[in-house]
Design an enzyme around this catalytic site. Structure first.
Site, PDB file in Angstrom:
ATOM      1  N   LYS A  25       0.690  -1.333   0.175  1.00  0.00           N
ATOM      2  CA  LYS A  25      -0.339  -0.121   0.043  1.00  0.00           C
ATOM      3  C   LYS A  25       0.718   1.660  -0.226  1.00  0.00           C
ATOM      4  O   LYS A  25       1.507   1.008   0.944  1.00  0.00           O
ATOM      5  CB  LYS A  25      -1.454  -0.052   1.513  1.00  0.00           C
ATOM      6  CG  LYS A  25      -1.759  -0.683   1.733  1.00  0.00           C
ATOM      7  CD  LYS A  25      -3.132  -0.859   0.831  1.00  0.00           C
ATOM      8  CE  LYS A  25      -4.193  -1.887   0.685  1.00  0.00           C
ATOM      9  NZ  LYS A  25      -5.443  -1.962   0.257  1.00  0.00           N
ATOM     10  N   LYS A  67     -13.887  -8.293  -6.494  1.00  0.00           N
ATOM     11  CA  LYS A  67     -14.240  -8.357  -5.026  1.00  0.00           C
ATOM     12  C   LYS A  67     -16.006  -8.491  -4.745  1.00  0.00           C
ATOM     13  O   LYS A  67     -17.057  -7.673  -5.948  1.00  0.00           O
ATOM     14  CB  LYS A  67     -13.829  -7.213  -3.919  1.00  0.00           C
ATOM     15  CG  LYS A  67     -12.328  -7.086  -4.417  1.00  0.00           C
ATOM     16  CD  LYS A  67     -12.339  -5.688  -2.965  1.00  0.00           C
ATOM     17  CE  LYS A  67     -10.449  -5.551  -2.806  1.00  0.00           C
ATOM     18  NZ  LYS A  67     -10.155  -4.003  -2.261  1.00  0.00           N
TER      19      LYS A  67
END
Length: 357
Positions: A165, A263
């Site tokens: 990230k 997702k």
């Protein structure tokens, strides 16, 4: 076979992270999530999870908006018997957006139909529940030293893809990690934090032999994703941008990305996720969900066609306490789907409230 819904309950659950998770634009120390429990005419129980965040940093939905919409969604579903899980998508067609609220009901209905067929959810979807699912590891934002240590541990644990990230100011972190691990399968996730002025940064990062770059710009910024895809050699993956099958088609038409991070919760449920997997190279991501949501994503992961390892560390790595009787554990870089039951004791103890719809 038809399913008639008899009861719906919502549980407001708070789970504590073992360590805070830092993204480019948010820090999570606690996970508020909503658990749906549906009961049908035969007393079968299906669970779903509403994985929106407390604030709208990821998509426009929040835990508050998800729970506020749930009574309407239940009325639409329970008005008539359901003939197949795809009926959920059709009944919700008049409701714009709110994909995670829809997905919560979609997942619970899929579980009911799988039980009615006396199958596991993986088998009901057409997957092979015996398969070992290759895993990647997502690492939250941290210092260069801490990131190098975390990447080394992830590689030692056998993870086949490491996601960092990162924010536009984190070039030094990527430099340190790549210098320490020249051959590591690295990628990064920007969570939409880059702007046009950051294109020179991306061109520099393009030289680091990355597996992919994920969600560089905000979800609706198709033109900047298209521009970046034309300038960079590294494949682009879209996450937040893909909320419908139409978005997946638009990505291909504009050539604004090459890979989709599926997702099911972001797509409104498993029915749409099954459509999107036919449209583009894909892998599966997580939403820092409880084991209930993860169980359904893992069932989806048993289907053939994954282009990259999924973003799924074991449930034992995320929360101090989870909601299943048994944790999912990564061994030698892979994880196996199993129908781990929900712990009713933990569900009730970790719930702040329960609402009968």
């Amino acid at each position: 076979m038809k399913i008639e819904l008899r009861r719906a309950e919502l549980f407001d659950v708070r789970l504590t992270f073992r360590q805070p998770m830092h993204t480019a634009i948010s820090t999570l120390a606690e996970r508020q999530t909503t658990i749906l429990r549906l009961t049908d005419q035969e007393g079968r129980i299906g669970y779903g999870e509403g994985v929106a965040f407390d604030t709208p940093w990821y998509t426009a939905e929040t835990q508050a908006s998800l729970r506020a919409l749930s009574p309407l969604l239940y009325r639409l579903l329970s008005a008539q018997p359901l003939s197949a899980p795809a009926d959920v998508t059709e009944r919700f067609r008049s409701i714009q957006g709110n994909q995670m609220a829809k997905a919560m009901f979609d997942g619970a209905v899929y579980e009911l139909f799988a039980q009615a067929q006396e199958q596991s959810l993986a088998s009901y979807l057409g997957g092979d529940e015996k398969t070992a699912i290759p895993c990647g590891k997502a690492l939250g934002r941290s210092s260069a030293v801490a990131m190098v240590e975390a990447v080394g541990q992830a590689l030692a644990d056998g993870f086949g893809r490491i996601k960092l990230k990162l924010a536009p100011t984190d070039t030094h972190i990527l430099e340190h990690v790549r210098a320490a691990f020249p051959q590591a399968p690295l990628m990064f996730d920007a969570n939409g934090s880059f702007q046009s002025a950051d294109l020179p940064v991306l061109q520099t990062w393009d030289t680091f032999s990355l597996v992919m770059m994920e969600q560089l710009f905000p979800a609706n910024d198709w033109l900047r994703h298209q521009q970046a895809a034309s300038l960079l050699k590294t494949p682009l993956c879209l996450d937040e941008s893909i909320q419908t099958t139409q978005d997946a088609a638009l990505m291909q038409t504009l050539q604004a990305g090459h890979i989709v991070n599926i997702k099911p919760a972001r797509l409104g449920g498993l029915t749409t996720a099954l459509e999107v997997r036919q449209m583009s190279p894909y892998w599966l991501g997580g939403m820092f969900e409880s084991g209930i949501g993860r169980r359904q994503t893992l069932a989806f992961a048993t289907l053939p066609g994954l282009a990259y390892p999924i973003d799924m560390a074991g449930t034992d790595q995320y929360f101090v306490e989870d909601l299943l009787e048994h944790d999912y554990v990564v061994e030698n870089g892979s994880i196996r789907y199993q129908e781990h039951p929900v712990s009713l004791e933990r569900l009730h103890r970790l719930s702040q409230s329960r609402l009968i719809l």
